[in-house]
Design an enzyme around this catalytic site. Structure first.
Site, PDB file in Angstrom:
ATOM      1  N   GLY A  38       0.840  -1.191   0.000  1.00  0.00           N
ATOM      2  CA  GLY A  38       0.000   0.000   0.000  1.00  0.00           C
ATOM      3  C   GLY A  38       0.874   1.240   0.000  1.00  0.00           C
TER       4      GLY A  38
ATOM      5  CD  GLN B 101       3.441   5.906   2.509  1.00  0.00           C
ATOM      6  OE1 GLN B 101       2.466   5.362   2.000  1.00  0.00           O
ATOM      7  NE2 GLN B 101       4.406   5.218   3.090  1.00  0.00           N
TER       8      GLN B 101
ATOM      9  CB  CYS C 183       5.054   2.362   7.279  1.00  0.00           C
ATOM     10  SG  CYS C 183       4.645   3.850   6.344  1.00  0.00           S
ATOM     11  CG  LEU C 184       6.535   0.926   1.274  1.00  0.00           C
ATOM     12  CD1 LEU C 184       6.109   1.202  -0.160  1.00  0.00           C
ATOM     13  CD2 LEU C 184       7.584  -0.169   1.325  1.00  0.00           C
TER      14      LEU C 184
ATOM     15  CG  HIS D 203      -0.737   1.641   7.347  1.00  0.00           C
ATOM     16  ND1 HIS D 203       0.217   1.215   8.249  1.00  0.00           N
ATOM     17  CD2 HIS D 203      -0.067   2.399   6.439  1.00  0.00           C
ATOM     18  CE1 HIS D 203       1.397   1.710   7.902  1.00  0.00           C
ATOM     19  NE2 HIS D 203       1.259   2.427   6.797  1.00  0.00           N
ATOM     20  CD  GLU D 204      -1.037   2.648   2.719  1.00  0.00           C
ATOM     21  OE1 GLU D 204      -0.572   3.803   2.590  1.00  0.00           O
ATOM     22  OE2 GLU D 204      -0.333   1.666   2.999  1.00  0.00           O
TER      23      GLU D 204
ATOM     24  CG  HIS E 156       0.426   7.134   5.152  1.00  0.00           C
ATOM     25  ND1 HIS E 156       1.594   7.584   5.710  1.00  0.00           N
ATOM     26  CD2 HIS E 156       0.559   5.788   5.042  1.00  0.00           C
ATOM     27  CE1 HIS E 156       2.407   6.538   5.930  1.00  0.00           C
ATOM     28  NE2 HIS E 156       1.795   5.444   5.532  1.00  0.00           N
TER      29      HIS E 156
HETATM   30 NI    NI Z   1       2.576   3.505   5.583  1.00  0.00          NI
END
Ligand code: NI
Length: 187
Positions: free
Chosen positions: A59, A64, A107-108, A149-150, A153
């Site tokens: 995701g 991000q 998380c990236l 989660h996304e 963000h």
């Molecule tokens: Ni994330």
């Protein structure tokens, strides 16, 4: 007629977008609603998928990659070419289950840190797809987790803000050269 975004599920040597990491203030800035789902948005979606696959993510939210628009791409089956991907534009949570559960998140934007987070088990969300069509989706399990989660963000919230085990969090962040002071605990 606009065409749906189709992206090959593979890693690129030079992904088109750069991911911002914990400590970067860009991640803390809330995203704005997308007024019109046009070719520019579809290009963003395509490049977000390419960037996500290149980093082994499931995701990715536009903030991000430094874009403050309410755009999310999700693929919880990145190794299965036949499985359809998910694009959420201007997502709104319609319902959250009262039942909560723990699941390990990563998380990236916080690479190599994986810690349990408590969240509602099920989510119902309404959104627009990459063609601008309104949709709703009920999700549970991993998909529900990724959506929540996304969506965080888009508000400038990171999963580390929701981790309850502060000692473990501090330890894991330090191990990976992140400053624990970059966390903004919720509640
Ligand atoms: Ni994330």
């Amino acid at each position: 007629m606009p065409a749906p975004v189709i992206v090959e599920k593979k890693k690129l040597e030079t992904p088109p977008r750069q991911i911002h990491f914990l400590g970067d203030r860009t991640l803390r800035q809330p995203a704005k609603r997308v007024a019109k789902v046009d070719e520019e948005i579809r290009l963003l979606v395509k490049e977000m998928f390419q960037t996500m696959y290149s980093s082994n993510g499931i995701g990715l939210a536009a903030p991000q990659v430094g874009v403050h628009k309410q755009v999310i791409v999700i693929d919880i089956e990145p190794d299965k070419p036949e499985v359809e991907t998910l694009v959420l534009i201007n997502p709104v949570i319609k319902k959250l289950s009262r039942q909560v559960c723990d699941m390990e998140e990563g998380c990236l934007s916080v690479p190599n840190v994986f810690i349990d987070v408590t969240r509602p088990e099920e989510v119902e969300v309404s959104y627009k797809d990459e063609l601008g069509h309104p949709r709703t989706l009920k999700a549970r399990g991993l998909l529900s987790r990724v959506i929540q989660h996304e969506m965080d963000h888009l508000q400038g919230v990171l999963f580390v803000d929701r981790v309850e085990n502060e000692l473990l969090l501090t330890e894991e962040l330090r191990k990976n050269k992140f400053s624990p002071s970059a966390v903004k605990p919720i509640k």
